[in-house]
Design a protein around this motif. Structure first.
Motif, PDB file in Angstrom:
ATOM      1  N   LEU A  50      57.972 -87.453 111.087  1.00 14.43           N
ATOM      2  CA  LEU A  50      56.535 -87.136 111.102  1.00 14.43           C
ATOM      3  C   LEU A  50      56.210 -86.278 112.317  1.00 14.43           C
ATOM      4  N   PHE A  81      52.035 -99.782 108.879  1.00 10.18           N
ATOM      5  CA  PHE A  81      51.253 -99.054 109.887  1.00 10.18           C
ATOM      6  C   PHE A  81      50.303-100.010 110.621  1.00 10.18           C
ATOM      7  N   ALA A  85      46.991 -98.678 106.784  1.00 10.49           N
ATOM      8  CA  ALA A  85      46.997 -97.356 106.127  1.00 10.49           C
ATOM      9  C   ALA A  85      47.083 -97.464 104.615  1.00 10.49           C
ATOM     10  N   PHE A  87      45.742 -96.959 100.802  1.00 10.59           N
ATOM     11  CA  PHE A  87      44.976 -95.879 100.170  1.00 10.59           C
ATOM     12  C   PHE A  87      43.713 -96.473  99.543  1.00 10.59           C
ATOM     13  N   ARG A  99      55.458 -96.258  95.707  1.00 10.59           N
ATOM     14  CA  ARG A  99      56.750 -95.582  95.640  1.00 10.59           C
ATOM     15  C   ARG A  99      57.430 -95.798  94.283  1.00 10.59           C
TER      16      ARG A  99
ATOM     17  N   THR B 125      43.229 -92.511 109.728  1.00  7.08           N
ATOM     18  CA  THR B 125      43.695 -93.880 109.477  1.00  7.08           C
ATOM     19  C   THR B 125      45.179 -93.921 109.084  1.00  7.08           C
ATOM     20  N   GLU B 126      45.888 -92.843 109.343  1.00  7.74           N
ATOM     21  CA  GLU B 126      47.346 -92.736 109.121  1.00  7.74           C
ATOM     22  C   GLU B 126      47.747 -92.796 107.654  1.00  7.74           C
ATOM     23  N   GLN B 127      46.777 -92.605 106.733  1.00 13.71           N
ATOM     24  CA  GLN B 127      47.145 -92.627 105.315  1.00 13.71           C
ATOM     25  C   GLN B 127      47.997 -91.403 104.946  1.00 13.71           C
ATOM     26  N   ASP B 129      50.214 -89.978 107.003  1.00 15.13           N
ATOM     27  CA  ASP B 129      51.562 -90.350 107.449  1.00 15.13           C
ATOM     28  C   ASP B 129      52.191 -91.326 106.457  1.00 15.13           C
ATOM     29  N   ALA B 130      51.365 -92.262 105.959  1.00 13.56           N
ATOM     30  CA  ALA B 130      51.887 -93.238 104.991  1.00 13.56           C
ATOM     31  C   ALA B 130      52.393 -92.524 103.735  1.00 13.56           C
ATOM     32  N   LEU B 131      51.657 -91.500 103.283  1.00  8.98           N
ATOM     33  CA  LEU B 131      52.104 -90.739 102.108  1.00  8.98           C
ATOM     34  C   LEU B 131      53.484 -90.143 102.356  1.00  8.98           C
ATOM     35  N   VAL B 132      53.653 -89.555 103.559  1.00 12.07           N
ATOM     36  CA  VAL B 132      54.942 -88.920 103.868  1.00 12.07           C
ATOM     37  C   VAL B 132      56.057 -89.960 103.857  1.00 12.07           C
ATOM     38  N   THR B 133      55.804 -91.127 104.479  1.00  9.95           N
ATOM     39  CA  THR B 133      56.858 -92.143 104.515  1.00  9.95           C
ATOM     40  C   THR B 133      57.149 -92.690 103.114  1.00  9.95           C
ATOM     41  N   LEU B 134      56.207 -92.516 102.190  1.00  8.15           N
ATOM     42  CA  LEU B 134      56.440 -92.948 100.805  1.00  8.15           C
ATOM     43  C   LEU B 134      56.975 -91.786  99.963  1.00  8.15           C
ATOM     44  N   THR B 136      56.028 -88.763  99.537  1.00  8.18           N
ATOM     45  CA  THR B 136      55.041 -87.995  98.783  1.00  8.18           C
ATOM     46  C   THR B 136      54.479 -86.895  99.680  1.00  8.18           C
ATOM     47  N   TYR B 141      50.069 -83.876  96.731  1.00  7.03           N
ATOM     48  CA  TYR B 141      49.321 -85.029  96.240  1.00  7.03           C
ATOM     49  C   TYR B 141      47.814 -84.879  96.469  1.00  7.03           C
TER      50      TYR B 141
END
Lengths: 248, 258
Positions: A50, A81, A85, A87, A99, B125-127, B129-134, B136, B141
């Motif tokens: 990241l 997180f 985090a 959605f 996933r 809110t790091e969502q 970053d969360a997408l990237v770690t998933l 996506t 997206y």
């Protein structure tokens, strides 16, 4: 195994990481401690890609992370997180099964939902929670959903970013116990960053103290109290006096 | 003097960097059209949010604009005894200029702000970053579905706005200004050419692309905290509106300059 070699990262004039060296053995639970702004989150983000380090190398299972294909690489990770985090626009079960509903790990919708409900149960949440939206849940429940999402695809490596921040002591204890149980049960490699010393003692096999962009001390959690390192001593006892400046 | 020149230079360089950054962002978005996966569910949701839910505001704006336009043209035309041009000028004014521009601006106000606030909050809110770690890609997206939906939906909104605006002019013309209904409609239809309508729809597509791209760009580059998201939202609306006016001039030159 995760290995960081001489990692540097600068944001503008702020030299956050100044040569981080750290090894996390496979199947072990490493906790990184350190004050705010010492680069703990940046270290995690460097491993995940990241944030790109300015200098240094990161190896995961012997492979340099710069040489790996991103999607299969990230599929090996789960991450909880700090603020969960989740959605906002998706119900809880779709957050957990995110996933499993797209990409290489895609499953039929019914199967993905079933797995999500099973993972929710694993973190102590009832199936009724599955159809709620994140905004309808308390902070502790959101953390548990975040944990369920982190373990949904049975990852080899799990990262926990401040897992107990903002939770009451009882809920913190519940989350710590869950993390310990899940990591042991799955045999996963875990890397946690936290300020919470109760979490450290509950979760860690090994501890690394990060200060001023470098790892000042690392060793087994049982040696932490007798480390003799002034940074570790000041931090774990929460003293205002010591080598770590109280005002940063 | 040196300090003043340095300040001007910094501003120019910063503006150029911003233009380059937006251009690269737009190019990357378009490039994802050619690379799977495509997230259909997010696309349909964006289509409903941007297209269907913008219909009332675009329709009402066009209706009152058409009515006001009829009154203005009648008042102006009467100075030269040219009141009869009201139907044709209302029609051409709506389909060539006011329909696309006002539709684009209303969508900018409603959609660019909401996209920037939503994506900005996700970033804070790091969502993201969360997408990237998933595994996506956030551009695939979040950005591509919104940009594509806006590019396709705004021309439809413009077409609806054109019709409603002309109807607004018709109502005022017939009920307030004393035009014969059948004659008003005949003048409208006879005067309009196909290219008048089609050029307005092309403008609508361009404005839709601009609105969603600016919303996504500012959201993705949002600063930290509530203030950062607020600033991103404001920048998205302001930049989308200014770019709509600039693009409108350029497209009008391209389409109609002799």
């Amino acid at each position: 195994m995760i290995e960081l070699r001489d990692i540097h990262k600068t944001f503008g004039s702020n030299h956050v990481l100044r040569g981080v060296n750290l090894t996390v053995p496979k199947g072990s639970s490493m906790v990184i401690i350190g004050g705010s702004g010492t680069g703990k989150s940046v270290t995690l983000k460097c491993i995940l890609g990241l944030v790109t380090p300015d200098q240094g190398q990161i190896f995961v299972s012997g492979q340099n992370v710069e040489d790996v294909s991103r999607d299969p690489f990230l599929a090996r990770f789960g991450m909880l997180f700090q603020g969960a985090a989740l959605f906002d626009s998706l119900p809880v079960w779709q957050n957990v099964a995110f996933r499993l509903m797209r990409g290489a790990l895609k499953r039929p919708k019914a199967e993905a939902r079933e797995i999500a409900i099973e993972k929710l149960r694993r973190v102590g949440l009832k199936p009724e929670v599955a159809d709620k939206f994140p905004a309808e849940l308390s902070g502790g429940m959101q953390k548990r959903v975040g944990l369920a999402r982190a373990i949904a695809a049975d990852p080899e490596i799990i990262f926990f970013d401040e897992p107990t921040t903002g939770l009451d002591p009882i809920m913190s204890g519940v989350i710590n116990d869950l993390i310990r149980e899940i990591v042991t049960e799955m045999g996963a490699t875990a890397l946690t960053i936290t300020h919470d010393m109760t979490s450290v003692r509950a979760i860690a096999d090994n501890v690394a103290m990060l200060h001023d962009g470098v790892v000042k001390w690392t060793g087994p959690v049982n040696d932490m109290d007798t480390s003799g390192d002034p940074y570790v001593d000041q931090f774990i006892h929460g003293r205002a006096e010591g080598p770590i400046a109280a005002v940063r | 003097m040196t300090r003043f020149l340095a300040s001007v230079g910094r501003t120019v360089l910063s503006a150029l960097a911003m233009v380059g950054s937006v251009a690269l962002f737009a190019l990357e978005t378009v490039s994802h059209l050619l690379r799977p996966p495509f997230y259909w569910r997010e696309f349909w949701q964006a289509l409903i949010q941007i297209g269907w839910l913008s219909l009332p505001v675009v329709g009402l704006t066009a209706f009152f604009t058409g009515g006001a336009l009829a009154l203005q043209i009648f008042a102006g035309g009467s100075r030269y005894g040219a009141e009869a041009v009201v139907p044709s000028i209302v029609a051409i004014g709506m389909v060539r200029e006011l329909g696309p521009v006002l539709g684009g601006l209303m969508v900018a106000a409603r959609v660019a702000s909401s996209i920037a606030a939503e994506i900005g909050t996700m970033k804070v809110t790091e969502q993201i970053d969360a997408l990237v770690t998933l595994s996506t890609n956030p551009m695939k997206y979040l950005t591509l579905p919104r940009v594509l939906a806006a590019t396709l939906a705004v021309p439809v909104l413009v077409a609806v706005g054109d019709s409603v605006g002309i109807f607004g002019g018709y109502l005022v013309g017939v009920n307030r200004l004393g035009f014969n209904g059948a004659v008003y409609l005949k003048n409208t239809v006879d005067f309009l050419e196909q290219w008048d309508v089609v050029s307005g729809l092309f403008k609508g597509a361009a404005f839709g692309f601009i609105v969603a791209t600016m919303g996504c760009y500012h959201g993705m580059n949002s600063g930290r905290g509530a203030q950062g998201v607020g600033r991103a939202t404001k920048s998205a609306v302001v930049s989308a509106s200014v770019l709509i006016f600039a693009a409108n001039y350029i497209l009008t030159e391209l389409f109609f300059a002799a």
